[in-house]
Write a protein that holds these residues in place. Structure first.
Motif, PDB file in Angstrom:
ATOM      1  N   THR A  28       0.863  -1.003   0.125  1.00 51.14           N
ATOM      2  CA  THR A  28       0.276  -0.331   0.061  1.00 51.14           C
ATOM      3  C   THR A  28       0.584   0.635  -0.167  1.00 51.14           C
ATOM      4  OG1 THR A  28      -1.212  -0.893   1.278  1.00 51.14           O
ATOM      5  CG2 THR A  28      -1.868   1.177   1.144  1.00 51.14           C
ATOM      6  N   PHE A  29       2.277   1.089   1.040  1.00 49.13           N
ATOM      7  CA  PHE A  29       2.893   2.499   0.742  1.00 49.13           C
ATOM      8  C   PHE A  29       3.239   2.544  -0.631  1.00 49.13           C
ATOM      9  CE2 PHE A  29       6.626   4.894   2.561  1.00 49.13           C
ATOM     10  CZ  PHE A  29       5.685   5.807   3.186  1.00 49.13           C
ATOM     11  N   SER A  30       3.843   1.797  -0.856  1.00 51.06           N
ATOM     12  CA  SER A  30       4.554   1.962  -2.250  1.00 51.06           C
ATOM     13  C   SER A  30       3.921   2.385  -3.438  1.00 51.06           C
ATOM     14  CB  SER A  30       5.252   0.601  -3.432  1.00 51.06           C
ATOM     15  OG  SER A  30       4.537   0.154  -2.895  1.00 51.06           O
ATOM     16  N   LEU A  31       2.679   2.091  -3.027  1.00 52.57           N
ATOM     17  CA  LEU A  31       1.887   2.606  -4.551  1.00 52.57           C
ATOM     18  C   LEU A  31       1.616   4.556  -3.851  1.00 52.57           C
ATOM     19  CD1 LEU A  31      -0.922  -0.205  -4.555  1.00 52.57           C
ATOM     20  CD2 LEU A  31       0.593   0.447  -6.316  1.00 52.57           C
ATOM     21  N   GLU A  32       1.176   4.584  -2.587  1.00 51.41           N
ATOM     22  CA  GLU A  32       0.936   5.679  -1.868  1.00 51.41           C
ATOM     23  C   GLU A  32       2.340   6.931  -2.683  1.00 51.41           C
ATOM     24  OE1 GLU A  32       0.503   5.568   1.593  1.00 51.41           O
ATOM     25  OE2 GLU A  32      -1.452   4.582   1.389  1.00 51.41           O
ATOM     26  N   LYS A  33       3.076   6.557  -2.047  1.00 50.87           N
ATOM     27  CA  LYS A  33       4.541   7.470  -2.599  1.00 50.87           C
ATOM     28  C   LYS A  33       4.852   6.519  -4.313  1.00 50.87           C
ATOM     29  CE  LYS A  33       4.916   8.119   1.539  1.00 50.87           C
ATOM     30  NZ  LYS A  33       4.608   9.645   2.270  1.00 50.87           N
ATOM     31  N   LYS A  34       4.161   6.084  -5.279  1.00 48.54           N
ATOM     32  CA  LYS A  34       4.858   6.128  -6.726  1.00 48.54           C
ATOM     33  C   LYS A  34       6.077   5.595  -6.758  1.00 48.54           C
ATOM     34  CE  LYS A  34       0.047   9.068  -8.295  1.00 48.54           C
ATOM     35  NZ  LYS A  34       0.444   9.728  -8.869  1.00 48.54           N
ATOM     36  N   ARG A  35       6.400   4.952  -5.756  1.00 52.36           N
ATOM     37  CA  ARG A  35       7.514   4.670  -5.925  1.00 52.36           C
ATOM     38  C   ARG A  35       8.051   3.182  -5.612  1.00 52.36           C
ATOM     39  NH1 ARG A  35       9.937   7.267  -0.435  1.00 52.36           N
ATOM     40  NH2 ARG A  35      11.748   6.388  -1.492  1.00 52.36           N
ATOM     41  N   GLY A  36       8.655   1.978  -6.237  1.00 59.04           N
ATOM     42  CA  GLY A  36       9.353   0.547  -5.683  1.00 59.04           C
ATOM     43  C   GLY A  36       9.761   0.517  -4.606  1.00 59.04           C
ATOM     44  N   ILE A  37       9.702  -0.845  -4.548  1.00 57.13           N
ATOM     45  CA  ILE A  37      10.369  -0.783  -2.808  1.00 57.13           C
ATOM     46  C   ILE A  37      11.487  -0.984  -2.710  1.00 57.13           C
ATOM     47  CG2 ILE A  37       9.587  -2.821  -1.278  1.00 57.13           C
ATOM     48  CD1 ILE A  37       7.060  -3.125  -2.383  1.00 57.13           C
ATOM     49  N   THR A  38      11.673  -0.513  -2.294  1.00 50.63           N
ATOM     50  CA  THR A  38      13.673  -0.505  -2.415  1.00 50.63           C
ATOM     51  C   THR A  38      13.724  -0.623  -0.306  1.00 50.63           C
ATOM     52  OG1 THR A  38      14.074   1.937  -2.403  1.00 50.63           O
ATOM     53  CG2 THR A  38      14.161   0.637  -4.184  1.00 50.63           C
ATOM     54  N   VAL A  39      14.940  -0.657  -0.191  1.00 51.42           N
ATOM     55  CA  VAL A  39      15.744  -0.301   1.452  1.00 51.42           C
ATOM     56  C   VAL A  39      14.886   1.426   1.939  1.00 51.42           C
ATOM     57  CG1 VAL A  39      17.171  -0.648   3.041  1.00 51.42           C
ATOM     58  CG2 VAL A  39      16.761  -2.381   1.531  1.00 51.42           C
ATOM     59  N   PRO A  40      15.606   1.704   1.247  1.00 48.76           N
ATOM     60  CA  PRO A  40      14.848   3.631   1.934  1.00 48.76           C
ATOM     61  C   PRO A  40      13.192   2.876   1.283  1.00 48.76           C
ATOM     62  CG  PRO A  40      17.146   3.440  -0.074  1.00 48.76           C
ATOM     63  CD  PRO A  40      16.072   1.763  -0.010  1.00 48.76           C
ATOM     64  N   LEU A  41      12.619   2.236   1.378  1.00 47.92           N
ATOM     65  CA  LEU A  41      11.347   3.189   1.412  1.00 47.92           C
ATOM     66  C   LEU A  41      11.060   2.645   2.409  1.00 47.92           C
ATOM     67  CD1 LEU A  41       8.877   4.480  -0.242  1.00 47.92           C
ATOM     68  CD2 LEU A  41       8.574   1.894  -0.858  1.00 47.92           C
ATOM     69  N   VAL A  42      11.682   1.617   2.868  1.00 53.65           N
ATOM     70  CA  VAL A  42      11.145   0.398   3.494  1.00 53.65           C
ATOM     71  C   VAL A  42      11.637   1.121   5.230  1.00 53.65           C
ATOM     72  CG1 VAL A  42      11.272  -1.525   5.106  1.00 53.65           C
ATOM     73  CG2 VAL A  42      12.084  -1.584   2.974  1.00 53.65           C
ATOM     74  N   ARG A  43      12.633   2.278   5.201  1.00 54.37           N
ATOM     75  CA  ARG A  43      12.525   2.350   6.140  1.00 54.37           C
ATOM     76  C   ARG A  43      11.977   3.479   7.216  1.00 54.37           C
ATOM     77  NH1 ARG A  43      18.789   2.530   4.358  1.00 54.37           N
ATOM     78  NH2 ARG A  43      19.768   0.843   5.868  1.00 54.37           N
ATOM     79  N   GLN A  44      11.564   4.472   5.958  1.00 53.99           N
ATOM     80  CA  GLN A  44      10.982   5.546   5.514  1.00 53.99           C
ATOM     81  C   GLN A  44       9.439   4.868   6.004  1.00 53.99           C
ATOM     82  OE1 GLN A  44       9.527   7.607   2.094  1.00 53.99           O
ATOM     83  NE2 GLN A  44       8.788   9.075   2.845  1.00 53.99           N
ATOM     84  N   MET A  45       8.920   3.718   6.126  1.00 46.91           N
ATOM     85  CA  MET A  45       7.631   3.672   6.132  1.00 46.91           C
ATOM     86  C   MET A  45       7.575   3.155   7.516  1.00 46.91           C
ATOM     87  SD  MET A  45       5.113   0.111   5.001  1.00 46.91           S
ATOM     88  CE  MET A  45       6.303  -1.252   6.068  1.00 46.91           C
ATOM     89  N   LEU A  46       9.162   1.922   7.899  1.00 49.41           N
ATOM     90  CA  LEU A  46       8.915   2.143   9.793  1.00 49.41           C
ATOM     91  C   LEU A  46       9.917   2.685  10.213  1.00 49.41           C
ATOM     92  CD1 LEU A  46      10.360  -1.881   9.162  1.00 49.41           C
ATOM     93  CD2 LEU A  46       7.449  -1.311   9.094  1.00 49.41           C
TER      94      LEU A  46
END
Length: 223
Positions: free
Chosen positions: A204-222
């Motif tokens: 859900t978070f990657s769709l909202e941010k319109k970004r692929g799932i990467t380590v930085p995105l995981v860190r941002q979400m968590l």
């Protein structure tokens, strides 16, 4: 997934298909056989926090519903009133999670439920952090629970956790770099239920941010 008529819900993503662990597969196979055969059974599973007890029990209920059997999951950490025990006594498959956390008032209702369903084509699956003999419940209930088929859940190793993550990602048609999987295993949790929840949130978070799932995105979400 709401359970009709009850103030409790289950996570539809916690299926038995995703319940991993080579040493746990005998238990899963036995449960599937019992569900399909509509057999009488009392099953007691125990294991430490994060071993997948809630995942297993909710998976049992989801499988029962697939087989058109009245099935219900209750977490005894939550407030469960006497009328709920009466309501579920006619269900074919009942999962009672966290028996070790149930309040003293509900011990009698659990005992009565076991007795009522004795010699019927119904199944009750219990979970606890400890074996029946380690429970702080009254002796007759402890004896009843000790007569169940007892299974110890085993902690998943890194390969098994990786398998669960990859399977969930595949089911969601998500392509993720192996570094994300390594990061989740090494830096987050070994709790099977939480792993599934993180993957669902990542989708859900990657769709909202319109970004692929990467380590930085995981860190941002968590955070």
């Amino acid at each position: 997934m709401n359970q009709l008529g009850l103030p409790f819900s289950i996570n539809a993503n916690l299926t038995l298909d995703d319940f991993s662990g080579e040493k746990n597969q005998e238990l899963v196979a036995n449960i599937l056989t019992l569900i399909k055969g509509k057999a009488t059974a009392n099953i007691f599973v125990y294991g430490d926090k994060g071993f997948g007890k809630s995942h297993l029990l909710q998976g049992v209920i989801i499988e029962g519903l697939k087989q058109d059997q009245q099935s219900v999951y209750l977490d005894l950490n939550d407030e469960v009133t006497p009328d709920i025990f009466e309501l579920i006594s006619d269900f074919q498959i009942i999962a009672l999670d966290n028996v070790d956390q149930c309040n003293q008032d509900n011990e009698k209702y659990i005992f009565d439920l076991i007795n009522k369903l004795h010699s019927t084509n119904k199944m009750i699956v219990f979970s606890s952090r400890v074996k029946p003999e380690g429970l702080s419940v009254f002796n007759d209930l402890k004896t009843r629970l000790s007569l169940a088929s007892i299974y110890s859940l085993n902690r998943l190793d890194d390969d098994e956790i990786q398998y669960v993550i990859k399977r969930k990602l595949k089911n969601k048609s998500l392509k993720v770099d192996h570094r994300v999987i390594d990061y989740l295993i090494k830096n987050q949790t070994r709790d099977l239920k939480k792993i599934v929840e993180i993957i669902d949130k990542l989708d859900t978070f990657s769709l909202e941010k319109k970004r692929g799932i990467t380590v930085p995105l995981v860190r941002q979400m968590l955070g």
